[in-house]
Design a protein around this motif. Structure first.
Motif, PDB file in Angstrom:
ATOM      1  N   TRP A  93       0.637  -1.587  -0.057  1.00 57.96           N
ATOM      2  CA  TRP A  93       0.501   0.025   0.225  1.00 57.96           C
ATOM      3  C   TRP A  93       0.851   1.337  -0.208  1.00 57.96           C
ATOM      4  N   PHE A  97       0.791   3.833  -2.509  1.00 62.29           N
ATOM      5  CA  PHE A  97       0.269   5.196  -2.268  1.00 62.29           C
ATOM      6  C   PHE A  97       1.407   6.609  -2.988  1.00 62.29           C
ATOM      7  N   TYR A 102      -2.468   7.944  -7.580  1.00 64.10           N
ATOM      8  CA  TYR A 102      -3.328   7.385  -6.214  1.00 64.10           C
ATOM      9  C   TYR A 102      -3.268   7.158  -5.145  1.00 64.10           C
ATOM     10  N   ALA A 104      -5.617   9.733  -3.250  1.00 66.37           N
ATOM     11  CA  ALA A 104      -6.140   9.794  -2.576  1.00 66.37           C
ATOM     12  C   ALA A 104      -7.753   7.923  -2.525  1.00 66.37           C
ATOM     13  N   THR A 105      -7.449   7.787  -3.545  1.00 66.84           N
ATOM     14  CA  THR A 105      -8.313   5.980  -4.064  1.00 66.84           C
ATOM     15  C   THR A 105      -7.629   5.231  -2.995  1.00 66.84           C
ATOM     16  N   THR A 106      -5.843   5.188  -2.502  1.00 72.16           N
ATOM     17  CA  THR A 106      -5.155   4.214  -2.423  1.00 72.16           C
ATOM     18  C   THR A 106      -5.401   4.340  -0.348  1.00 72.16           C
ATOM     19  N   VAL A 108      -8.239   6.428   0.839  1.00 69.39           N
ATOM     20  CA  VAL A 108      -9.481   5.303   1.253  1.00 69.39           C
ATOM     21  C   VAL A 108      -9.343   4.264   1.177  1.00 69.39           C
ATOM     22  N   GLU A 109      -9.291   3.418   0.449  1.00 66.50           N
ATOM     23  CA  GLU A 109      -8.593   1.682   0.793  1.00 66.50           C
ATOM     24  C   GLU A 109      -8.582   1.114   2.101  1.00 66.50           C
TER      25      GLU A 109
END
Length: 133
Positions: A93, A97, A102, A104-106, A108-109
């Motif tokens: 991750w 990150f 990538y 913001a998406t990672t 949140v995930e």
């Protein structure tokens, strides 16, 4: 013709790498087999009644061989495995990150993933699993 010769050279190098891995693996297996065989041949064999008794930390065995184990030890081991897996997921991750596009998406995930772990930990705490009594 030169393209065909290059393909043969590439395939030869490819199989040479696997041959090297096979030779190293075979050498390792032979080394272990030799060590076990040498140990079996060189050790003294003097069977006595005491050698066939169960040995546990220098204490003579007393009572039955069956012992009850508390379930909470397994629960702690299970919780450890869960959080060890969590730490393994943090490394890839962090790599993704850092990649552009990538972030913001990672992020949140990861918060969703950590939320699930937090809910599991809260559930275990509410059930009294984490109490050492």
């Amino acid at each position: 013709m030169s393209e065909h010769g290059g393909a043969v050279s590439l395939a030869s190098g490819y199989f040479h790498a696997y041959t090297l891995v096979g030779v190293i693996t075979a050498a390792g297996v032979l080394f272990v087999a030799f060590a076990f065989a040498a140990g079996r041949l060189l050790r003294p064999v003097v069977p006595t009644r005491e050698k066939f008794l169960t040995y546990e930390c220098g204490v003579d065995p007393v009572g039955e061989g069956w012992a009850h184990t508390q379930v909470r030890y397994y629960v702690y081991a299970f919780l450890y495995v869960i959080f060890a897996v969590d730490s393994i997921f943090l490394f890839p991750w962090a790599t993704v990150f850092a990649a552009p596009g990538y972030g913001a998406t990672t992020l949140v995930e990861m918060f969703v993933f950590l939320g699930f772990l937090a809910i599991g930990l809260l559930y275990a705490w509410k059930k009294g699993v984490l109490e050492w009594t």
